[in-house]
Write a protein that holds these residues in place. Structure first.
Motif, PDB file in Angstrom:
ATOM      1  N   GLY A 126       0.796  -1.219   0.000  1.00 58.72           N
ATOM      2  CA  GLY A 126       0.000   0.000   0.000  1.00 58.72           C
ATOM      3  C   GLY A 126       0.827   1.266   0.000  1.00 58.72           C
ATOM      4  O   GLY A 126       0.295   2.355  -0.246  1.00 58.72           O
ATOM      5  N   ASP A 127       2.136   1.165   0.300  1.00 56.92           N
ATOM      6  CA  ASP A 127       3.027   2.333   0.237  1.00 56.92           C
ATOM      7  C   ASP A 127       3.468   2.501  -1.212  1.00 56.92           C
ATOM      8  O   ASP A 127       4.231   1.689  -1.730  1.00 56.92           O
ATOM      9  CB  ASP A 127       4.238   2.142   1.154  1.00 56.92           C
ATOM     10  CG  ASP A 127       3.864   2.206   2.629  1.00 56.92           C
ATOM     11  OD1 ASP A 127       2.777   2.735   2.945  1.00 56.92           O
ATOM     12  OD2 ASP A 127       4.657   1.725   3.454  1.00 56.92           O
ATOM     13  N   SER A 128       2.986   3.545  -1.878  1.00 58.10           N
ATOM     14  CA  SER A 128       3.260   3.701  -3.307  1.00 58.10           C
ATOM     15  C   SER A 128       4.619   4.296  -3.610  1.00 58.10           C
ATOM     16  O   SER A 128       5.139   4.154  -4.708  1.00 58.10           O
ATOM     17  CB  SER A 128       2.172   4.571  -3.957  1.00 58.10           C
ATOM     18  OG  SER A 128       2.110   5.846  -3.327  1.00 58.10           O
ATOM     19  N   LYS A 129       5.226   4.953  -2.631  1.00 53.47           N
ATOM     20  CA  LYS A 129       6.524   5.595  -2.883  1.00 53.47           C
ATOM     21  C   LYS A 129       7.323   5.666  -1.586  1.00 53.47           C
ATOM     22  O   LYS A 129       6.784   5.462  -0.491  1.00 53.47           O
ATOM     23  CB  LYS A 129       6.327   6.997  -3.465  1.00 53.47           C
ATOM     24  CG  LYS A 129       5.621   7.965  -2.543  1.00 53.47           C
ATOM     25  CD  LYS A 129       5.413   9.304  -3.212  1.00 53.47           C
ATOM     26  CE  LYS A 129       4.763  10.324  -2.285  1.00 53.47           C
ATOM     27  NZ  LYS A 129       3.453   9.864  -1.783  1.00 53.47           N
ATOM     28  N   ALA A 130       8.609   5.947  -1.748  1.00 56.30           N
ATOM     29  CA  ALA A 130       9.474   6.098  -0.583  1.00 56.30           C
ATOM     30  C   ALA A 130       8.954   7.236   0.283  1.00 56.30           C
ATOM     31  O   ALA A 130       8.562   8.287  -0.216  1.00 56.30           O
ATOM     32  CB  ALA A 130      10.907   6.382  -1.031  1.00 56.30           C
ATOM     33  N   GLY A 131       8.950   7.010   1.586  1.00 55.41           N
ATOM     34  CA  GLY A 131       8.455   8.016   2.516  1.00 55.41           C
ATOM     35  C   GLY A 131       7.030   7.771   2.986  1.00 55.41           C
ATOM     36  O   GLY A 131       6.596   8.352   3.972  1.00 55.41           O
TER      37      GLY A 131
END
Length: 205
Positions: A126-131
């Protein structure tokens, strides 16, 4: 004849010296190769900071790492559908020397999964990008934090309870005092006049 033999001997000695030097140089160069690999392993775990989550651990790509509350130290219990949503952070090759608190554990499929203080580490689909740290607290997973750190997430202060004005105390309505009904005054009886004596007749003797 003796002079020629001496020259041959000197030539052999020179060749041997050159060969030994070349071998030593090659061996020294090859022995330095693992140093580069070992220095790269320090990047398998990064420490990041987020205004919302505080200090947390991330992989080499900056993706947030999570731990699973159903795991135990050295053992992963995330399989099947769990693993589809929470991929294990596995080593792609030889790990070499690892930084403090970081180790690897062997999964049931034989892959080597990174662990922090013994707890297996995962990323979140579910985390689409770093951060991104959207998986914290979801499905039993929690953001992995560096040793000795505390959550720096600011908890909003509770809103003060609205001040409710006290309801006015109702003024008691005075109970009207009943006005006494006056007792009617009984009129005094009118005296009946005494009968008048009959007039005397002049002819009464």
């Amino acid at each position: 004849m003796g002079s020629r033999a001496t020259q041959i001997m000197i030539g052999l000695v020179v060749i041997i010296v050159i060969a030994v030097g070349a071998y030593a140089l090659m061996h020294k160069s090859s022995s330095k190769a693992p140093t580069s690999t070992a220095s790269n392993t320090a990047a398998v775990i990064l420490t990041k900071n987020s205004p919302s989550a505080g200090a947390y651990l991330a992989n080499a790509k900056g993706q947030a790492l999570y731990t699973y509350e159903k795991d135990t130290a050295g053992t992963s219990n995330c399989t099947g559908a769990c693993l589809a949503n929470w991929p294990a952070y596995v080593a792609s090759g030889s790990t070499g020397s690892l930084p403090a608190h970081v180790a690897t554990i062997k999964r049931a499929d034989g892959s080597m999964q990174y662990a922090y203080d013994g707890m297996p580490l995962y990323t979140f689909t579910g985390d689409s990008k770093a951060g991104d740290v959207t998986g914290d607290g979801s499905e039993g997973f929690h953001i992995a934090r560096p040793a000795g750190s505390a959550t720096t997430q600011t908890t909003p202060a509770p809103s003060p309870a609205p001040v409710v004005a006290p309801a006015p105390t109702p003024t008691p309505t005075p109970t009207p005092t009943p006005t006494p009904t006056p007792t009617p005054t009984q009129a005094a009886p009118v005296p009946t006049p005494a009968p008048m004596p009959p007039p005397s007749s002049p002819y009464n003797y």
